[in-house]
Design a protein around this motif. Sequence first.
Motif, PDB file in Angstrom:
ATOM      1  N   ALA A   1    -105.761  62.275  21.288  1.00 40.09           N
ATOM      2  CA  ALA A   1    -106.446  62.161  20.005  1.00 40.09           C
ATOM      3  C   ALA A   1    -106.631  63.563  19.438  1.00 40.09           C
ATOM      4  O   ALA A   1    -106.749  64.536  20.177  1.00 40.09           O
ATOM      5  CB  ALA A   1    -107.802  61.486  20.183  1.00 40.09           C
ATOM      6  N   VAL A   2    -106.636  63.644  18.116  1.00 37.25           N
ATOM      7  CA  VAL A   2    -106.800  64.917  17.416  1.00 37.25           C
ATOM      8  C   VAL A   2    -108.155  64.927  16.719  1.00 37.25           C
ATOM      9  O   VAL A   2    -108.522  63.964  16.047  1.00 37.25           O
ATOM     10  CB  VAL A   2    -105.678  65.115  16.365  1.00 37.25           C
ATOM     11  N   LEU A   3    -108.887  66.015  16.896  1.00 42.12           N
ATOM     12  CA  LEU A   3    -110.155  66.173  16.189  1.00 42.12           C
ATOM     13  C   LEU A   3    -109.878  66.933  14.898  1.00 42.12           C
ATOM     14  O   LEU A   3    -109.522  68.116  14.924  1.00 42.12           O
ATOM     15  CB  LEU A   3    -111.165  66.917  17.063  1.00 42.12           C
ATOM     16  N   PRO A   4    -110.012  66.258  13.752  1.00 42.53           N
ATOM     17  CA  PRO A   4    -109.697  66.883  12.466  1.00 42.53           C
ATOM     18  C   PRO A   4    -110.562  68.116  12.191  1.00 42.53           C
ATOM     19  O   PRO A   4    -111.739  68.151  12.528  1.00 42.53           O
ATOM     20  CB  PRO A   4    -110.007  65.788  11.443  1.00 42.53           C
ATOM     21  N   ASP A   5    -109.938  69.100  11.577  1.00 43.89           N
ATOM     22  CA  ASP A   5    -110.603  70.331  11.131  1.00 43.89           C
ATOM     23  C   ASP A   5    -111.207  71.161  12.245  1.00 43.89           C
ATOM     24  O   ASP A   5    -111.919  72.125  11.979  1.00 43.89           O
ATOM     25  CB  ASP A   5    -111.687  70.033  10.083  1.00 43.89           C
ATOM     26  N   ALA A   6    -110.952  70.801  13.490  1.00 45.02           N
ATOM     27  CA  ALA A   6    -111.465  71.596  14.606  1.00 45.02           C
ATOM     28  C   ALA A   6    -110.426  72.647  14.978  1.00 45.02           C
ATOM     29  O   ALA A   6    -109.241  72.476  14.745  1.00 45.02           O
ATOM     30  CB  ALA A   6    -111.752  70.700  15.808  1.00 45.02           C
ATOM     31  N   SER A   7    -110.902  73.749  15.537  1.00 44.00           N
ATOM     32  CA  SER A   7    -109.989  74.776  16.029  1.00 44.00           C
ATOM     33  C   SER A   7    -110.262  74.987  17.515  1.00 44.00           C
ATOM     34  O   SER A   7    -111.222  74.457  18.072  1.00 44.00           O
ATOM     35  CB  SER A   7    -110.187  76.085  15.266  1.00 44.00           C
ATOM     36  N   HIS A   8    -109.396  75.773  18.136  1.00 47.43           N
ATOM     37  CA  HIS A   8    -109.543  76.056  19.560  1.00 47.43           C
ATOM     38  C   HIS A   8    -110.897  76.707  19.843  1.00 47.43           C
ATOM     39  O   HIS A   8    -111.472  76.521  20.902  1.00 47.43           O
ATOM     40  CB  HIS A   8    -108.400  76.972  20.006  1.00 47.43           C
ATOM     41  N   TYR A   9    -111.406  77.461  18.893  1.00 48.21           N
ATOM     42  CA  TYR A   9    -112.640  78.201  19.107  1.00 48.21           C
ATOM     43  C   TYR A   9    -113.875  77.494  18.562  1.00 48.21           C
ATOM     44  O   TYR A   9    -114.977  77.985  18.676  1.00 48.21           O
ATOM     45  CB  TYR A   9    -112.521  79.600  18.482  1.00 48.21           C
ATOM     46  N   THR A  10    -113.686  76.325  17.953  1.00 45.49           N
ATOM     47  CA  THR A  10    -114.818  75.553  17.455  1.00 45.49           C
ATOM     48  C   THR A  10    -115.580  74.982  18.644  1.00 45.49           C
ATOM     49  O   THR A  10    -114.991  74.576  19.619  1.00 45.49           O
ATOM     50  CB  THR A  10    -114.320  74.381  16.580  1.00 45.49           C
ATOM     51  N   THR A  11    -116.855  74.931  18.522  1.00 41.68           N
ATOM     52  CA  THR A  11    -117.644  74.263  19.550  1.00 41.68           C
ATOM     53  C   THR A  11    -117.496  72.770  19.309  1.00 41.68           C
ATOM     54  O   THR A  11    -118.158  72.199  18.453  1.00 41.68           O
ATOM     55  CB  THR A  11    -119.118  74.701  19.475  1.00 41.68           C
ATOM     56  N   ILE A  12    -116.598  72.145  20.042  1.00 42.36           N
ATOM     57  CA  ILE A  12    -116.195  70.761  19.807  1.00 42.36           C
ATOM     58  C   ILE A  12    -117.390  69.799  19.685  1.00 42.36           C
ATOM     59  O   ILE A  12    -117.445  69.024  18.747  1.00 42.36           O
ATOM     60  CB  ILE A  12    -115.201  70.282  20.891  1.00 42.36           C
ATOM     61  N   PRO A  13    -118.359  69.813  20.602  1.00 46.80           N
ATOM     62  CA  PRO A  13    -119.437  68.823  20.487  1.00 46.80           C
ATOM     63  C   PRO A  13    -120.267  68.930  19.220  1.00 46.80           C
ATOM     64  O   PRO A  13    -120.820  67.949  18.762  1.00 46.80           O
ATOM     65  CB  PRO A  13    -120.303  69.076  21.713  1.00 46.80           C
ATOM     66  N   THR A  14    -120.351  70.123  18.644  1.00 43.65           N
ATOM     67  CA  THR A  14    -121.207  70.279  17.476  1.00 43.65           C
ATOM     68  C   THR A  14    -120.434  70.365  16.168  1.00 43.65           C
ATOM     69  O   THR A  14    -121.020  70.254  15.105  1.00 43.65           O
ATOM     70  CB  THR A  14    -122.085  71.541  17.603  1.00 43.65           C
ATOM     71  N   HIS A  15    -119.121  70.557  16.227  1.00 46.51           N
ATOM     72  CA  HIS A  15    -118.339  70.698  14.994  1.00 46.51           C
ATOM     73  C   HIS A  15    -118.318  69.405  14.187  1.00 46.51           C
ATOM     74  O   HIS A  15    -118.616  69.395  13.008  1.00 46.51           O
ATOM     75  CB  HIS A  15    -116.911  71.147  15.309  1.00 46.51           C
ATOM     76  N   ASN A  16    -117.932  68.323  14.815  1.00 47.71           N
ATOM     77  CA  ASN A  16    -117.866  67.018  14.150  1.00 47.71           C
ATOM     78  C   ASN A  16    -118.263  65.958  15.176  1.00 47.71           C
ATOM     79  O   ASN A  16    -117.409  65.245  15.691  1.00 47.71           O
ATOM     80  CB  ASN A  16    -116.455  66.771  13.606  1.00 47.71           C
ATOM     81  N   PRO A  17    -119.549  65.875  15.502  1.00 41.17           N
ATOM     82  CA  PRO A  17    -119.975  64.979  16.577  1.00 41.17           C
ATOM     83  C   PRO A  17    -119.661  63.509  16.320  1.00 41.17           C
ATOM     84  O   PRO A  17    -119.392  62.760  17.259  1.00 41.17           O
ATOM     85  CB  PRO A  17    -121.478  65.226  16.691  1.00 41.17           C
ATOM     86  N   GLN A  18    -119.652  63.095  15.056  1.00 37.35           N
ATOM     87  CA  GLN A  18    -119.347  61.686  14.767  1.00 37.35           C
ATOM     88  C   GLN A  18    -117.908  61.353  15.160  1.00 37.35           C
ATOM     89  O   GLN A  18    -117.652  60.312  15.766  1.00 37.35           O
ATOM     90  CB  GLN A  18    -119.568  61.364  13.270  1.00 37.35           C
ATOM     91  N   GLN A  19    -116.965  62.228  14.830  1.00 34.70           N
ATOM     92  CA  GLN A  19    -115.572  61.995  15.189  1.00 34.70           C
ATOM     93  C   GLN A  19    -115.391  62.039  16.705  1.00 34.70           C
ATOM     94  O   GLN A  19    -114.693  61.213  17.277  1.00 34.70           O
ATOM     95  CB  GLN A  19    -114.656  63.021  14.516  1.00 34.70           C
ATOM     96  N   LEU A  20    -116.016  62.997  17.341  1.00 35.86           N
ATOM     97  CA  LEU A  20    -115.949  63.087  18.797  1.00 35.86           C
ATOM     98  C   LEU A  20    -116.496  61.810  19.429  1.00 35.86           C
ATOM     99  O   LEU A  20    -115.876  61.237  20.330  1.00 35.86           O
ATOM    100  CB  LEU A  20    -116.716  64.306  19.293  1.00 35.86           C
TER     101      LEU A  20
END
Length: 75
Positions: free
Chosen positions: A47-66
Amino acid sequence: MPHQPTKAELRAATMPALVLTAQNSKQHDIRRLAANAQRLMPNAVAAVLPDASHYTTIPTHNPQQLNRELTKFLA
């Protein structure tokens, strides 16, 4: 340095695995990474997390999508 699994180790992994990639990653070719994971791991889901980057804090960048991706995987 974390251990990078070998192809043989990935092939032997029979448990379901969720491979989350960041859409804007500059560290990885996310299409190749997802294709390799699905080729080597029989039960991998990518799965791809939209608008996230390698350095984005994944849990807080787009928690709804995650949460959607995790819920779909764990259902």
